[in-house]
Design a protein around this motif. Structure first.
Motif, PDB file in Angstrom:
ATOM      1  N   GLN A 286       2.235   7.075  28.110  1.00 56.81           N
ATOM      2  CA  GLN A 286       2.150   7.604  26.751  1.00 56.81           C
ATOM      3  C   GLN A 286       0.938   8.534  26.620  1.00 56.81           C
ATOM      4  OE1 GLN A 286       3.959   6.218  23.692  1.00 56.81           O
ATOM      5  NE2 GLN A 286       3.185   8.201  22.998  1.00 56.81           N
ATOM      6  N   MET A 287      -0.193   8.048  27.113  1.00 55.35           N
ATOM      7  CA  MET A 287      -1.427   8.841  27.012  1.00 55.35           C
ATOM      8  C   MET A 287      -1.291  10.136  27.809  1.00 55.35           C
ATOM      9  SD  MET A 287      -3.990   6.691  25.654  1.00 55.35           S
ATOM     10  CE  MET A 287      -5.444   6.359  26.581  1.00 55.35           C
ATOM     11  N   ALA A 288      -0.718  10.016  29.012  1.00 51.50           N
ATOM     12  CA  ALA A 288      -0.579  11.198  29.859  1.00 51.50           C
ATOM     13  C   ALA A 288       0.349  12.216  29.200  1.00 51.50           C
ATOM     14  CB  ALA A 288      -0.044  10.794  31.229  1.00 51.50           C
ATOM     15  N   THR A 289       1.451  11.712  28.634  1.00 52.15           N
ATOM     16  CA  THR A 289       2.408  12.612  27.993  1.00 52.15           C
ATOM     17  C   THR A 289       1.778  13.293  26.781  1.00 52.15           C
ATOM     18  OG1 THR A 289       4.057  10.986  28.622  1.00 52.15           O
ATOM     19  CG2 THR A 289       4.777  12.761  27.179  1.00 52.15           C
ATOM     20  N   ASP A 290       1.095  12.529  25.977  1.00 47.43           N
ATOM     21  CA  ASP A 290       0.424  13.106  24.803  1.00 47.43           C
ATOM     22  C   ASP A 290      -0.537  14.206  25.230  1.00 47.43           C
ATOM     23  OD1 ASP A 290       1.755  11.447  23.187  1.00 47.43           O
ATOM     24  OD2 ASP A 290       0.068  10.109  22.742  1.00 47.43           O
ATOM     25  N   LEU A 291      -1.279  13.902  26.284  1.00 45.05           N
ATOM     26  CA  LEU A 291      -2.259  14.867  26.758  1.00 45.05           C
ATOM     27  C   LEU A 291      -1.558  16.156  27.193  1.00 45.05           C
ATOM     28  CD1 LEU A 291      -5.118  15.560  27.451  1.00 45.05           C
ATOM     29  CD2 LEU A 291      -4.898  14.308  29.586  1.00 45.05           C
TER      30      LEU A 291
END
Ligand code: ADP
Ligand code: ZN
Length: 632
Positions: free
Chosen positions: A505-510
């Motif tokens: 999730q964090m990677a995608t958001d980034l």
């Protein structure tokens, strides 16, 4: 006590009226009239609903049938008490006069019925209120108003020392300083320094927050006031605030001393978050009073406020401002060494057989907090006692472990060995990736001790400095670190687990931010697409902001960024497989690996030297600057 007395009195009165009735022989009214007529009645008391009195004992059988006479009981003095229910009989007085009988009128004994009519409903009401109070309902704390002072517990000597606290050495060392302040205030004031007022101890339940506070008081030899935040909240309007004021007055009288507020979050919840109607204002008032008192009192007298919470994030920011709870001490669930030390502390209180190996017990209990370990030792002692043993043996401890751990498994999660291994490699993956990225924050600590509800482990990175602008290279490195955990699982187990969801999730958001907001993708270009919430005219629909083609392009770019990152991380971890394995092994063994140990591993196992980067500054970094990678 009052209730017992009231109950006894009511019972007594009921008893009396009943005995009156029982000791006298019941007669039919017609029988009574007959006896009266035949001159067998001695004395009569005319009540409103009954007629009672005494009969002459002789010659009753002339008037009444044999079996009736036998049922009349007579006393030693020759009189026989009787009673009968009164019927409407206008001639009664005339007949009494005619028989020359002494008779009395009797006022209805109103006091009993009045008492019952008034007191019973009241009693019932109070009783119900009491029940509600226990369950924390509306009328909670009704009975506490009068004795508000009694609930602020003051102990002149806690009798607890730092020797009773184990496995949380960092927190202990920090509080050591507070002890010095209390013992020796002049020394610190000499140069005009300000002694800290408030220290907030943050940590999960049972990790020893209260114990630590008591130990500070014990070490400094000062009185210890304690109160729980939740108690303030159950009180009547105004009482909470009054009690806070009162506590500070009391504390200042006996200074130097320590005030300990447990469950600060119950009282210090951020204002403006509407709570229960009514309860809300009261809580706010109490909180305000606490702030006022904290600002108002003079630390030079040596009153230090310690507070404990396990939910620091919901605290009102006003509480954390300088001059209030500006020092924070974080407690965590203990690691292997810590657990062993805590077990040792508590084992002093029981008799252990020589075959007991506390290190083995510690190894079997990852995730347990100090309170659980204390409970475990106690449980083992009880088991041994039940079996009539002289000492606590290994088998008792093993069984206690099973019990406590089984109980814990329901409450929090204890991970099975397979999961533990997955978590270890996952966290090692984050850490190794971070070590081999020039622009990533350095790893301060890797741990597979479960933390909170969601996280089974964590990798803690310390930024070298506060950052406001991030370069593309830094963002890419950060993305790599997010993916490191997942890629390690893939590499080592050839299988994936659900635990990496948060990372992804964090990677995608980034990635989405980089493409759609920061203009960091050449193909999409410099445009920024996603409106932030603060944009004055938010688009009605997404499609009005950019075309379907652009949307596809953005999605494609996000996928490409993530894919590239995936390939990069895979290459790094393949190359550093030896280091990855070594770190995971160390994690499985010790549960936490600090920076020093990590660096040693890197020196020993790294295939290629780690990129040179600014290292973590030696001085401690404030808690808020620590970026945690929760989730696993
Ligand atoms: P908290 O206030 O964090 O919920 P407590 O301080 O009330 O936890 O801890 C409960 C009990 O657990 C303590 O009385 C003590 O017996 C035991 N305990 C907890 N942490 C430790 C520790 N670090 N060392 C020794 N005993 C501990
Ligand atoms: Zn992760």
């Amino acid at each position: 006590m009052l209730w017992y007395w009231l109950f006894a009195i009511v019972l007594f009165m009921l008893f009396q009226s009943v005995t009156d009735f029982v000791t006298s022989s019941p007669l039919a009214y017609s029988e009574f009239k007959q006896l009266l007529h035949d001159g067998k009645v001695n004395e009569v008391t005319v009540g409103e609903t009954s007629v009672s009195g005494t009969l002459k004992s002789g010659g009753l059988d002339a008037v009444l049938p044999r079996n009736r006479v036998e049922s009349i009981k007579c006393g030693a003095d020759g009189t026989c008490p009787f009673s009968t229910v009164r019927v409407t009989d206008p001639d009664l007085v005339k007949d009494l006069d005619a028989a020359h009988v002494r008779y009395f009128g009797q006022q209805r004994s109103e006091w009993l019925s009045t008492l019952l009519a008034w007191a019973l409903p009241l009693l019932l009401l109070f009783w119900m209120w009491g029940g509600l109070a226990k369950r924390g309902g509306v009328a909670a704390g009704l009975f506490d108003v009068g004795k508000s002072r009694a609930r602020v517990y003051m102990q002149s000597k806690t009798g607890v020392t730092f020797n009773d606290v184990a496995g949380i050495d960092e927190a202990r060392d920090e509080l050591m300083e507070i002890v010095e302040f209390l013992k020796n205030p002049q020394r610190y004031r000499r140069l005009g320094g300000r002694i800290p007022k408030g220290v907030l101890i943050v940590g999960p339940p049972g990790t020893g927050k209260t114990l630590l506070a008591r130990a500070v008081a014990g070490e400094a030899g000062v009185p210890f006031f304690s109160i729980s935040g939740s108690e303030f909240v159950e009180m009547f309007v105004g009482v909470g605030a009054a009690r806070v004021r009162d506590m500070f007055v009391q504390a200042q009288k006996v200074a130097p001393c320590i005030i300990f507020i447990d469950e600060l979050d119950a009282l210090g919840r951020a204002r403006g978050v509407a709570g229960v109607v009514g309860g809300y204002n009261e809580q706010e008032q109490t909180l305000n009073q606490l702030l006022v008192e904290m600002d108002g009192f003079d630390t030079n007298k040596g009153v230090i406020i310690l507070a404990a919470t396990n939910r620091p994030e919901i605290l009102d920011p006003a509480l954390l401002r300088p001059g209030r709870f500006d020092r924070h001490i974080a407690l965590d669930r203990p690691d292997l060494k810590g657990r062993q030390k805590i077990l040792q502390v508590h084992a002093h209180q029981v008799k252990l057989a020589p075959d007991v190996d506390l290190a083995a017990v510690a190894a079997k209990t990852p995730g347990l907090a100090g309170a659980d370990l204390a409970n475990l030792i106690n449980e083992a002692a009880l088991l041994a006692a039940r079996r009539g043993k002289e000492r606590v043996e290994r088998s008792d401890l093993d069984e206690a472990v099973d019990r406590v751990v089984a109980g814990m498994e329901k409450r929090s999660r204890l991970i099975n060995p397979m999961e533990k291994e997955t978590v270890a490699f996952h966290e090692a993956g984050h850490a190794v990736t971070a070590e081999f990225r020039a622009h990533a924050d350095r790893v301060a600590k890797v741990s597979i001790i479960p933390r909170g509800i969601a996280a089974l482990g964590y990798t803690q990175q310390l930024p070298t400095e506060d950052r406001y602008l991030l370069k593309k290279s830094e963002l890419l490195d950060r993305m790599d670190v997010f993916l490191g955990g997942r890629v390690a699982e893939e590499l080592v187990f050839g299988d994936l687990s659900t635990g990496a969801q948060n990372d992804l999730q964090m990677a995608t958001d980034l990635a989405r931010h980089m493409v759609a907001q920061y203009g960091m993708s050449e193909r999409v270009g410099l445009a920024t697409f996603e409106q932030t919430a603060s944009a004055p005219y938010p688009p009605l629909e997404r499609s009005t902001a950019y075309s379907e083609r652009t949307a596809r392009l953005i999605d494609g770019e996000i996928a490409r960024l993530l894919d590239d990152a995936h390939q990069r991380v895979l290459a790094t971890l393949r190359e550093q497989r030896a280091l990855l394995d070594a770190l995971a092994r160390q994690l499985l063994e010790h549960e936490t690996v600090e920076r020093d140990a990590l660096q040693a591993l890197v020196r020993e196992h790294a295939a290629a030297p780690a990129p040179a980067t600014g290292d973590v500054a030696a001085q401690p970094v404030p808690e808020h600057a620590v970026r945690r990678m929760a989730g696993r």
